[in-house]
Scaffold this active site. Sequence first.
Site, PDB file in Angstrom:
ATOM      1  N   LYS A  53       0.843  -1.201   0.000  1.00 49.23           N
ATOM      2  CA  LYS A  53       0.000   0.000   0.000  1.00 49.23           C
ATOM      3  C   LYS A  53       0.876   1.249   0.000  1.00 49.23           C
ATOM      4  CE  LYS A  53      -3.730  -2.519   2.165  1.00 49.23           C
ATOM      5  NZ  LYS A  53      -4.265  -3.071   3.414  1.00 49.23           N
ATOM      6  N   GLN A  97      -4.900  -1.676   9.689  1.00 45.98           N
ATOM      7  CA  GLN A  97      -4.609  -2.957   9.031  1.00 45.98           C
ATOM      8  C   GLN A  97      -5.097  -4.109   9.909  1.00 45.98           C
ATOM      9  OE1 GLN A  97      -3.112  -3.334   5.860  1.00 45.98           O
ATOM     10  NE2 GLN A  97      -3.694  -5.474   6.144  1.00 45.98           N
ATOM     11  N   ASP A 120     -10.836   2.919   3.960  1.00 47.33           N
ATOM     12  CA  ASP A 120     -11.334   1.573   3.664  1.00 47.33           C
ATOM     13  C   ASP A 120     -12.839   1.548   3.403  1.00 47.33           C
ATOM     14  OD1 ASP A 120      -9.835  -0.643   3.388  1.00 47.33           O
ATOM     15  OD2 ASP A 120      -9.662  -1.103   5.520  1.00 47.33           O
TER      16      ASP A 120
END
Length: 313
Positions: A53, A97, A120
Site C-alpha cells: 500500500k 490494518q 477503507d
Amino acid sequence: MAELLDGRLLAKDVEDRLQQVVAAGLERAGRPPGLAVLRVGDDPASGVYVANKEKASARVGIASHGAHLPAGSSAATVLAEIQRLNADPAVDGILLQLPLPAGLAEGPLLNAIDPGKDADGLHPCNLGRLLKGEPGPRSCTPAGVMALLARARVPLEGARAVVVGRSILVGQPMALMLQAANATVTVAHSRSRDLAALCREADVLVVAAGRPRLIGAEHVKPGAVVVDVGIHRLPPSAADGPSGRGGLCGDVRFEEVEPLVAAITPVPGGVGPMTVTMLLVNTVASWRAAFAPPVAGAGGEPAAADPLADLLP
Ligand code: NAP
C-alpha cells in the site's frame, strides 16, 4: 475463450489518473494527499500488505504517515493513535490494518476513525451512506470489483447477480453496489441450500466465500461473468522446489470455469490490485474535497472532465 478481467492493467490506468489529479491539485492544496496505514503487531502477511500500500501510494504522489505499534499495545494506545491521525491535517485517509493481535477488538477501533478519513470505506457511517446511495468513501474491494465490471462494460442493469458471501468487508457492500447498479441481487452464504443451482442463475457471479476452489463448472451458467474475490496461499508442493512458497488460488476453480464463461478475473491479478487502488482513490478524493470542489469550469467554459468520475459514487 473468456475475457480476462485484468486488475493489474486497470490499476495501472487508475494510478495514472490519480497521479494527474494529485499533480494538478498540489499547488492549490499546498501539500500532497496523506494516507496513514496503522499496523499493530507483527502479522507477517500484514507486513507485506502494508508495504504494498505504501509503494502504491508513493507511485501516485500520496505521502505515507503510517505507524507501527507493538503487538502488546492496549486498546487505549491504539485509540490514541487513531485520534492523533484523525486530528492530523496532513492525513486524508486512515486504514487500520487487520487482523489485529488477539485481545484487541477491531469494532470500536474502526468506529473511532473519522468517517471523512475512512480510506477503507468500512465505517458504519459510510456503510450507511452506501445503503442510502449517498456519496462517501466506498469499501475498497467491492468498489474495485465494480470498476472491473465497468471497464469490461458488463451490463448490470436488469442482470441477475449472485454474491457468494455476506461479510461486512466484501459480500454485503458488494450486493448493495450491484443493486445500486440496478442488478437483481441474490446473496448466498454458508447456510444457503443448493449453492450450485443458485449460482447457475447468475449473469454475474461474485465469489467471496474465503473457501479455496469452492466454485466449479457446476456453479456457472455458460456465458456468465465470474469475479473471484478469494485469495489463498497453497501449501508448498514438491514442484515448487526447496525454497518454494506455494502458489495462490481463489475461491473458483479457474481452469474448469474459464472455458465456460464470457469473462473472469484471474487470481492473482484480478480483484487484489484493484482493492489497493481504490484505497488510493478514497484518499485522493478526500484530499481533493478538503481544499477544492471537484473539477469545475470557470467563466462559462465547459467543466473539464474529472479523471476520477467513473470511480466515485
Ligand atoms: P469471511 O468474513 O470469512 O466471509 C465469508 C463469507 O462466505 C461468509 O458470509 C460465509 O457465510 C460465506 N461462506 C463460507 N463458506 C461458504 C460456502 N461453502 N458456501 C457459501 N458461502 C460460504 O471472508 P471475507 O472477508 O468476506 O473474504 C472472502 C475472501 O475474499 C477471502 O478469501 C479473503 O481472503 C478474500 N479477500 C480478498 C481481497 C482482495 O483484495 N482480493 C479483499 C478482501 C477479502 P456465513 O456468513 O454463513 O458464515
